[in-house]
Design an enzyme around this catalytic site. Structure first.
Site: not given
Ligand SMILES: O=c1ccn([C@@H]2O[C@H](COP(=O)(O)O)[C@@H](O)[C@H]2O)c(=O)[nH]1
Length: 278
Positions: A96
């Site tokens: 990001k």
């Molecule tokens: O809008 C967003 C952008 C990035 N993320 C990232 O994705 C994963 C989600 O992890 P989970 O364990 O499936 O919840 C994490 O690395 C976030 O930083 C997001 O969740 N939402």
């Protein structure tokens, strides 16, 4: 050279529409019986690569969980990226990044220049210094067959206040991001190299994603509460471009390699039931 969009389209055709994140949370390390240190991090990531590197279209290491161990964590990230590429999955590094253009040039070199130790297939980027400030990333990605996924409508509840605020012309901030990325993908087939991040948790916001022409990364599935069926509500007629992304939901099945594979297969089946065949 093949574009990222072409490579991603092929990976999805061959392996299915799924991105799995590598997010070595301290709690997951503990659950896997690993210490919260670089050795634990290394064992965790090697296990995920062994389980998923040769079967999932896209693997998304979350940079924060490597950076928290300093230079030794970043060294493991470099090694993880190499292992994933060797195993055949595309690597999307979730960092990001975003800054003024001259600094974005350095980020582009760090992640999208093939000579960099942190070179990956694609990165996530933040547009809140203006989508135009990300131009050096778009340019280097285009030059070397890379991709950039720009935050549009994030999965966290705090995002809406900024992203769904109205601009002077009446569009939301997110819609201006969507429209600028759509322009970058114009004419690209079978899929553009510039994607958007749109959370699976956000419900029907009325945004028009139909002209994006690139992949729509959908985090928020599993641990954040959204299920595959929510993809229909969020993406409507743009479902064919969605790349569902799961981290904890799959990772919590570890450390058994067969169980990790079964968890990834299960969420892929759930997503295939909702997404059009590709
Ligand atoms: O809008 C967003 C952008 C990035 N993320 C990232 O994705 C994963 C989600 O992890 P989970 O364990 O499936 O919840 C994490 O690395 C976030 O930083 C997001 O969740 N939402």
């Amino acid at each position: 050279m093949e574009s990222f969009g072409t490579r991603l389209h092929r990976a999805i055709t061959d392996r299915g529409p799924l991105c799995v994140g590598i997010d070595p949370h301290p709690g997951l390390l503990a659950r896997w019986g690993l210490a919260d240190d670089v050795q634990g991090l290394d064992r965790f990531t090697r296990t995920v690569v062994e389980a998923l590197g040769d079967r999932v279209a896209v693997v998304k290491p979350q940079s924060a969980f490597f950076e928290r161990f300093g230079s030794r964590g970043v060294a493991i990230l470099e090694s993880t990226i190499r292992q994933l590429r060797d195993a055949g999955s595309l690597v999307l590094l979730d960092v990001k990044r975003g800054d003024i253009g001259s600094t974005v040039s350095a980020y582009a070199s760090a992640y999208l220049d093939p000579s960099s130790p942190l070179y990956v297939d694609a990165v996530t980027a933040s547009p809140y210094l203006g989508v135009g400030s990300l131009a050096p990333m778009f340019e280097l990605a285009a030059e070397h067959g890379g991709g950039v996924f720009v935050l549009a409508l994030t999965s966290n509840p705090e995002g809406a206040a900024v992203q769904q605020a109205r601009t002077a012309d009446g569009r939301t901030v997110a819609q201006t991001v969507i429209d600028e990325i759509s322009q970058l993908n114009r004419g690209a087939t079978p899929l553009g190299s510039f994607g958007l991040v749109v959370g699976a948790t956000i419900g029907d916001t009325g945004h028009d994603l139909s002209g994006v022409g690139g992949p729509l990364l959908a985090p928020g599935l599993g641990a954040q509460g959204a299920g595959a069926a929510d993809l229909r509500t969020v993406f409507g007629s743009s479902l064919a471009s969605v790349l569902p992304s799961y981290s904890r939901e799959v990772l919590s099945a570890g450390p058994d390699v067969a169980a990790l594979r079964a968890a990834a297969d299960r969420v892929l089946v759930d997503c295939r039931a909702v997404l059009p065949a590709r």
